[in-house]
Write an enzyme that holds these catalytic residues in place. Structure first.
Site, short mmCIF file in Angstrom:
data_model
loop_
_atom_site.label_atom_id
_atom_site.label_comp_id
_atom_site.label_asym_id
_atom_site.label_seq_id
_atom_site.Cartn_x
_atom_site.Cartn_y
_atom_site.Cartn_z
N ASP A 50 0.85 -1.20 0.00
CA ASP A 50 0.00 0.00 0.00
C ASP A 50 0.88 1.24 0.00
O ASP A 50 2.06 1.16 0.34
CB ASP A 50 -0.83 0.05 1.29
CG ASP A 50 -1.72 -1.16 1.44
OD1 ASP A 50 -2.35 -1.55 0.45
OD2 ASP A 50 -1.78 -1.71 2.55
N LYS B 214 -4.25 2.50 -1.59
CA LYS B 214 -5.60 3.05 -1.40
C LYS B 214 -5.47 4.24 -0.51
O LYS B 214 -5.13 4.10 0.64
CB LYS B 214 -6.47 2.13 -0.54
CG LYS B 214 -6.93 0.93 -1.06
CD LYS B 214 -7.84 0.33 0.01
CE LYS B 214 -7.98 -1.13 -0.19
NZ LYS B 214 -8.04 -1.60 -1.52
N MET C 222 -7.29 7.77 10.89
CA MET C 222 -7.93 8.48 9.77
C MET C 222 -8.87 9.58 10.30
O MET C 222 -10.06 9.58 9.99
CB MET C 222 -8.70 7.47 8.89
CG MET C 222 -7.76 6.42 8.33
SD MET C 222 -8.56 4.89 7.82
CE MET C 222 -8.81 4.03 9.36
C1 LIG Z 1 -5.72 2.14 6.87
S1 LIG Z 1 -5.14 2.67 8.43
C2 LIG Z 1 -3.86 1.51 8.73
C3 LIG Z 1 -3.40 1.49 10.17
C4 LIG Z 1 -2.23 0.53 10.37
N1 LIG Z 1 -2.63 -0.81 10.13
C5 LIG Z 1 -1.57 0.65 11.75
O1 LIG Z 1 -1.63 -0.30 12.53
O2 LIG Z 1 -0.98 1.70 12.01
C6 LIG Z 1 -4.28 4.12 7.95
C7 LIG Z 1 -4.27 5.17 9.04
O3 LIG Z 1 -3.30 4.80 10.03
C8 LIG Z 1 -2.69 5.97 10.55
N2 LIG Z 1 -1.25 5.92 10.21
C9 LIG Z 1 -0.62 4.95 9.52
N3 LIG Z 1 0.71 5.20 9.45
C10 LIG Z 1 0.90 6.38 10.10
C11 LIG Z 1 2.04 7.18 10.39
N4 LIG Z 1 3.25 6.81 9.98
N5 LIG Z 1 1.87 8.33 11.10
C12 LIG Z 1 0.64 8.69 11.54
N6 LIG Z 1 -0.47 7.98 11.31
C13 LIG Z 1 -0.35 6.84 10.60
C14 LIG Z 1 -3.39 7.16 9.89
O4 LIG Z 1 -4.48 7.52 10.71
C15 LIG Z 1 -3.84 6.55 8.58
O5 LIG Z 1 -4.90 7.29 8.02
#
Ligand SMILES: C[S@@+](CC[C@H](N)C(=O)[O-])C[C@H]1O[C@@H](n2cnc3c(N)ncnc32)[C@H](O)[C@@H]1O
Length: 239
Positions: free
Chosen positions: A34, A56, A171
């Site tokens: 992704d 996505k 998100m």
């Molecule tokens: C589809 S979710 C996936 C979450 C992921 N599986 C996790 O455990 O962090 C995506 C959301 O995770 C958060 N996110 C993922 N990576 C991030 C990062 N490096 N810094 C801040 N927020 C992050 C944000 O809120 C983003 O919109």
């Protein structure tokens, strides 16, 4: 024989990968990733492996979930060793279940390698614990939007407005002002500490310690494109 490894990519810093994640990336023939799991983590993929972007992100055209699941099955059945790389931990807001179901239906063996979620990485970057005896006995991970992009209609407001919990909103940026109004209506004070954690684990990481009300005000005025989560509760503003 395991054909597909779901691998948690962590927040982006390759040093936060597990040893198993590094091993599977080094031995994969195909890596489906992704947008959020791209970047320096991909340096661990062996030269010659196929890198397939199946990103996505809200507001941009991206392959459908059905297409991604079908691709996964197709590569696995071709005999390739496949890594499905997912940001953070694959089991947290990662659409893992749809892909597992497709593999089970096709009779493809898989494994899941957990990763460090952005929630844990954000707390660590801000040097705060997620729990504290007596004051923050509960941690909850919630999503800021549903499939339509709006604030989820079914919200457990008693839980969300619990002043003894640490709440992490994934998100969150576009819907947080509306959530903040709802929290206030359910008795959670606007001066409850909040942390906006942007691009955690990346060189452009930014942490803003604020309050629920001030953050809602800030986000009402405009949001940046940076990937972010919001953490609120008694521990959120401490350093
Ligand atoms: C589809 S979710 C996936 C979450 C992921 N599986 C996790 O455990 O962090 C995506 C959301 O995770 C958060 N996110 C993922 N990576 C991030 C990062 N490096 N810094 C801040 N927020 C992050 C944000 O809120 C983003 O919109």
């Amino acid at each position: 024989m395991t054909r597909v490894s779901f691998v948690g990519a962590g927040p982006g810093d390759p040093e936060l990968l597990t040893l198993k994640a590094v091993d599977r990336l080094a031995h994969a023939d195909v890596v489906l990733f992704d947008d959020l799991s791209a970047g320096p983590v991909l340096r661990h993929v062996r030269a010659g492996a196929d890198l397939v972007a199946v990103g996505k992100r809200a507001g941009r055209p991206s392959p459908s979930q059905a297409h991604v699941s079908a691709l996964l099955v197709e590569h696995a059945l071709s005999g390739a060793r496949v890594v499905r790389l997912k940001a953070g931990d694959p089991g947290i807001f990662g659409r893992l279940e749809e892909e597992i179901t497709a593999l089970r239906t096709a009779g493809v063996a898989f494994e899941i390698i957990p990763g460090i979620s952005a929630a844990q990485a954000a707390a660590a970057a801000a040097a705060i614990p997620l729990t504290r005896r007596a004051e923050a006995r509960r941690v909850q991970f919630v999503t800021g939007h549903d499939a339509t992009g709006g604030l989820p209609e079914q919200r457990n407001m008693a839980a969300l407005a619990d002043s003894d919990a640490t709440t992490v909103v994934f998100m969150p940026k576009r819907t947080f002002p509306a959530l903040a109004d709802d929290l206030a209506a359910h008795g959670l004070p606007g001066d409850t500490p909040a942390l906006l954690a942007e691009a955690v684990g990346h060189p452009e990481q930014r942490l803003t310690r604020t309050s629920i009300a001030a953050l809602a005000e800030q986000l009402r005025a405009g949001v940046s494109d940076a990937t972010a989560l919001i953490l609120y509760g008694p521990l959120a503003a401490e350093a």
